[in-house]
Design a protein around this motif. Structure first.
Motif, mmCIF file in Angstrom:
data_model
loop_
_atom_site.group_PDB
_atom_site.id
_atom_site.type_symbol
_atom_site.label_atom_id
_atom_site.label_comp_id
_atom_site.label_asym_id
_atom_site.label_seq_id
_atom_site.Cartn_x
_atom_site.Cartn_y
_atom_site.Cartn_z
ATOM 1 N N LEU A 15 0.561 -13.724 -5.978
ATOM 2 C CA LEU A 15 0.742 -14.531 -4.880
ATOM 3 C C LEU A 15 1.099 -16.308 -6.034
ATOM 4 O O LEU A 15 2.200 -16.690 -5.535
ATOM 5 N N ALA A 16 0.189 -16.192 -7.291
ATOM 6 C CA ALA A 16 0.268 -17.154 -8.347
ATOM 7 C C ALA A 16 2.035 -17.449 -9.090
ATOM 8 O O ALA A 16 2.553 -18.328 -8.830
ATOM 9 N N GLY A 44 -1.084 -14.620 6.752
ATOM 10 C CA GLY A 44 -0.380 -16.042 6.557
ATOM 11 C C GLY A 44 -1.096 -16.913 6.545
ATOM 12 O O GLY A 44 -1.667 -17.123 6.543
ATOM 13 N N LYS A 45 -0.112 -18.602 5.891
ATOM 14 C CA LYS A 45 -0.227 -19.154 5.997
ATOM 15 C C LYS A 45 -1.080 -19.964 7.008
ATOM 16 O O LYS A 45 -2.046 -21.081 6.616
ATOM 17 N N HIS A 46 -0.817 -19.907 8.512
ATOM 18 C CA HIS A 46 -1.454 -20.514 9.487
ATOM 19 C C HIS A 46 -2.456 -19.708 10.116
ATOM 20 O O HIS A 46 -2.494 -20.067 11.231
ATOM 21 N N GLN A 47 -2.817 -18.633 9.566
ATOM 22 C CA GLN A 47 -3.765 -17.558 10.406
ATOM 23 C C GLN A 47 -5.321 -18.224 9.782
ATOM 24 O O GLN A 47 -5.546 -19.018 8.632
ATOM 25 N N ASN A 48 -6.300 -17.674 10.596
ATOM 26 C CA ASN A 48 -7.734 -17.834 10.757
ATOM 27 C C ASN A 48 -8.037 -15.912 10.082
ATOM 28 O O ASN A 48 -8.010 -15.424 10.646
ATOM 29 N N THR A 49 -8.524 -15.996 8.639
ATOM 30 C CA THR A 49 -8.746 -14.943 7.963
ATOM 31 C C THR A 49 -9.614 -13.681 8.868
ATOM 32 O O THR A 49 -9.079 -13.011 8.605
ATOM 33 N N ILE A 50 -10.855 -14.953 9.421
ATOM 34 C CA ILE A 50 -11.823 -13.653 9.890
ATOM 35 C C ILE A 50 -11.494 -13.107 11.064
ATOM 36 O O ILE A 50 -11.827 -11.855 11.053
ATOM 37 N N GLU A 51 -10.378 -13.539 11.117
ATOM 38 C CA GLU A 51 -9.684 -13.161 12.696
ATOM 39 C C GLU A 51 -8.848 -12.378 12.489
ATOM 40 O O GLU A 51 -8.914 -11.559 13.606
ATOM 41 N N VAL A 66 -5.858 -12.379 -0.047
ATOM 42 C CA VAL A 66 -5.216 -13.253 -0.535
ATOM 43 C C VAL A 66 -4.278 -14.220 0.867
ATOM 44 O O VAL A 66 -3.131 -13.577 1.504
ATOM 45 N N ARG A 67 -4.612 -15.688 0.586
ATOM 46 C CA ARG A 67 -3.382 -16.798 2.282
ATOM 47 C C ARG A 67 -2.332 -16.310 1.407
ATOM 48 O O ARG A 67 -2.194 -16.929 0.075
ATOM 49 N N ARG A 68 -0.888 -16.671 1.723
ATOM 50 C CA ARG A 68 0.126 -16.566 0.900
ATOM 51 C C ARG A 68 0.988 -18.082 1.700
ATOM 52 O O ARG A 68 0.667 -18.683 2.586
ATOM 53 N N GLN A 69 2.127 -18.824 0.936
ATOM 54 C CA GLN A 69 2.368 -19.218 1.293
ATOM 55 C C GLN A 69 3.652 -19.559 2.700
ATOM 56 O O GLN A 69 3.722 -20.765 3.521
ATOM 57 N N GLY A 127 12.245 4.108 14.378
ATOM 58 C CA GLY A 127 10.672 3.042 15.208
ATOM 59 C C GLY A 127 10.658 2.514 14.783
ATOM 60 O O GLY A 127 9.443 1.401 15.245
ATOM 61 N N LYS A 128 9.684 3.207 13.627
ATOM 62 C CA LYS A 128 8.546 2.924 13.314
ATOM 63 C C LYS A 128 8.330 1.601 11.565
ATOM 64 O O LYS A 128 9.320 2.094 10.443
ATOM 65 N N LYS A 129 7.738 0.903 11.765
ATOM 66 C CA LYS A 129 7.684 -0.052 10.434
ATOM 67 C C LYS A 129 7.671 0.539 9.131
ATOM 68 O O LYS A 129 6.870 0.792 9.015
ATOM 69 N N ILE A 130 8.841 -0.622 8.154
ATOM 70 C CA ILE A 130 8.240 0.331 7.239
ATOM 71 C C ILE A 130 8.357 -0.887 6.198
ATOM 72 O O ILE A 130 7.713 -1.404 4.484
ATOM 73 N N SER A 131 8.655 -2.362 6.584
ATOM 74 C CA SER A 131 9.061 -4.173 6.292
ATOM 75 C C SER A 131 8.677 -5.049 6.857
ATOM 76 O O SER A 131 9.600 -4.582 8.031
ATOM 77 N N GLY A 132 7.835 -5.658 6.966
ATOM 78 C CA GLY A 132 7.694 -7.006 7.217
ATOM 79 C C GLY A 132 7.768 -8.401 5.625
ATOM 80 O O GLY A 132 7.693 -7.628 5.018
ATOM 81 N N ALA A 133 8.410 -9.390 6.700
ATOM 82 C CA ALA A 133 9.434 -9.787 6.026
ATOM 83 C C ALA A 133 8.864 -11.658 6.113
ATOM 84 O O ALA A 133 8.259 -11.339 7.701
ATOM 85 N N ALA A 134 8.813 -12.417 5.023
ATOM 86 C CA ALA A 134 8.532 -13.987 5.807
ATOM 87 C C ALA A 134 8.985 -15.004 5.185
ATOM 88 O O ALA A 134 9.308 -14.699 4.314
ATOM 89 N N GLN A 135 9.167 -16.344 5.401
ATOM 90 C CA GLN A 135 10.255 -17.333 4.585
ATOM 91 C C GLN A 135 9.032 -18.445 4.672
ATOM 92 O O GLN A 135 8.246 -18.633 5.101
ATOM 93 N N MET A 136 9.701 -19.031 3.513
ATOM 94 C CA MET A 136 9.114 -20.667 3.193
ATOM 95 C C MET A 136 9.916 -21.555 3.090
ATOM 96 O O MET A 136 10.773 -20.978 1.509
ATOM 97 N N ILE A 137 10.424 -22.974 3.361
ATOM 98 C CA ILE A 137 11.473 -23.466 3.197
ATOM 99 C C ILE A 137 10.797 -24.745 2.845
ATOM 100 O O ILE A 137 9.802 -24.977 3.468
ATOM 101 N N LYS A 138 11.347 -24.876 1.359
ATOM 102 C CA LYS A 138 10.898 -26.218 0.720
ATOM 103 C C LYS A 138 11.309 -26.795 -0.235
ATOM 104 O O LYS A 138 12.792 -26.497 -1.145
ATOM 105 N N GLN A 139 12.030 -28.480 -0.002
ATOM 106 C CA GLN A 139 12.547 -29.277 -1.245
ATOM 107 C C GLN A 139 14.126 -28.284 -1.397
ATOM 108 O O GLN A 139 14.094 -28.337 -1.953
ATOM 109 N N GLY A 140 14.519 -27.616 0.185
ATOM 110 C CA GLY A 140 16.006 -27.385 -0.614
ATOM 111 C C GLY A 140 16.718 -26.289 -0.818
ATOM 112 O O GLY A 140 17.726 -25.356 -0.781
#
Ligand SMILES: Nc1ncnc2c1ncn2[C@@H]1O[C@H](COP(=O)(O)OC(=O)CCCC[C@@H]2CCSS2)[C@@H](O)[C@H]1O
Length: 326
Positions: A15-16, A44-51, A66-69, A127-140
């Motif tokens: 992640l680093a 995810g960045k805005h999650q409550n880990t223990i939940e 590990v929390r991601r950005q 019909g079953k998930k094999i991939s999840g995706a997420a995004q972050m936008i920073k400084q263009g």
């Protein structure tokens, strides 16, 4: 486009590495990365880990948390899962989830996995998930990343992403649990190595691809970032949004209810109720816990010197600290 893969499987390092490549390597370039974590949960960045996780299970099975950005939900990784990352300049490229996953979809289809994109930004097979995706936008610039389940341990995945039944209220983003599957169950001979080369070939049809190896200096900077951020309790647990939790504990001789308000990993208020109290005033325990970080060692330190059994018959410090913090 620059293609980078590296052999490390430590989730803190990886992640680093993503953040380092995004922030420190040439910002005029686009990047495609492939990487793998050994047993880990990435929240995810805005999650409550223990939940989102079963903390006991995490500890018993040596799973990194590990929390991601980027935003979104919590996923499980092991060496049967491959992660991909695109880092691109949003002025010059599309940043639609579907468009971005096309090289992945095409490479998988070439290998016989008939995956489809869903409106939820997932890739599914049958019909079953094999991939999840997420995004972050920073400084263009955009970072788009996703998982790919080839042959992960789905039993572990199912068990680790279930929090203990505590009543938690928070503004944290909740994961959207789905039925998942491994591509191996549909295409028995599909392999991660084969996918990697097909993926690079697919990319090369649209882009000029240059391979880059992380240098010793890159690796040193990544390790430093892992040490100061991605391996810390403060980032992985402490950064969680404020939450209220009610915990119930049953033991020989009684039961205990604890109400906690926690912000940024620090106990804001605590009330303890039960029917087994001893001679000591339970408010002594409550006061000691005020403003304490909700980590087992910090809770233990805050309560050290108190004879817990005098306050709550049948309970010792270790058990109480574990119960409060986990
Ligand atoms: N590895 C993996 N791949 C696909 N789906 C998974 C995985 N692990 C768990 N899940 C399922 O997705 C939901 C959560 O879905 P939800 O939609 O809430 O979250 C996501 O998909 C986030 C994807 C983040 C991808 C990053 C890429 C590199 S670092 S992590 C979970 O409850 C399970 O049902």
């Amino acid at each position: 486009m620059i293609f980078i893969e590296w052999p490390d499987t430590d989730a803190y390092f990886n992640l680093a590495a993503e953040e380092y490549i995004f922030q420190q390597l040439d910002k005029n370039q686009d990047y495609a990365l492939l990487w793998q974590n050994r047993n880990a949960v990435i929240v995810g960045k805005h999650q409550n880990t223990i939940e989102e996780i079963n903390q006991d299970f995490v500890e018993e099975h040596d799973i990194q948390v590990v929390r991601r950005q980027s935003g979104g939900g919590a996923v499980y990784h092991d060496l049967g899962n491959l992660n991909y990352t695109f880092i691109i300049n949003t002025q010059t490229s599309l940043y639609d989830f579907k468009e971005l996953s096309l090289p992945i979809v095409h490479a998988l289809q070439r290998l016989g996995a008939q995956v489809e994109f869903t409106g939820r930004n997932d890739l599914v097979l049958d019909g079953k998930k094999i991939s999840g995706a997420a995004q972050m936008i920073k400084q263009g610039r955009l970072l788009h990343h996703g998982t790919l389940l080839f042959h992960s341990n789905l039993e572990m995945l199912g068990k680790v992403l279930v929090a203990k039944p505590a009543k938690i209220e928070s503004k944290g983003i909740k994961s959207v649990r789905s039925r998942v599957t491994n591509m191996r169950d549909y295409v028995p001979d599909i392999s991660i190595d084969q996918f990697k080369s097909t993926f690079v070939q697919t990319l090369a049809e649209e882009h000029d691809i240059t391979r880059y190896e992380l240098s010793a200096a890159d690796r040193a900077a990544i390790s430093a970032l892992a040490a100061e951020k991605y391996s810390t309790w403060d980032w992985n647990y402490g950064q969680s949004p404020e939450y209220d939790v009610k915990k119930e504990y049953r033991f020989d001789g009684g039961g205990l209810s604890i109400y906690l308000k926690v912000n940024k990993g620090v106990i804001q208020s605590v009330r303890i109720f039960g029917d087994y109290f001893g001679a000591g005033e339970i408010s002594d325990v409550e006061e000691r816990l005020q403003s304490v970080t909700i980590r087992e060692d910090a809770v233990k330190a805050a309560l050290s010197g108190l004879e817990i059994n005098d306050y709550i018959h049948g309970l010792d410090l270790d058990t109480l600290a574990h119960f409060i913090a986990v």
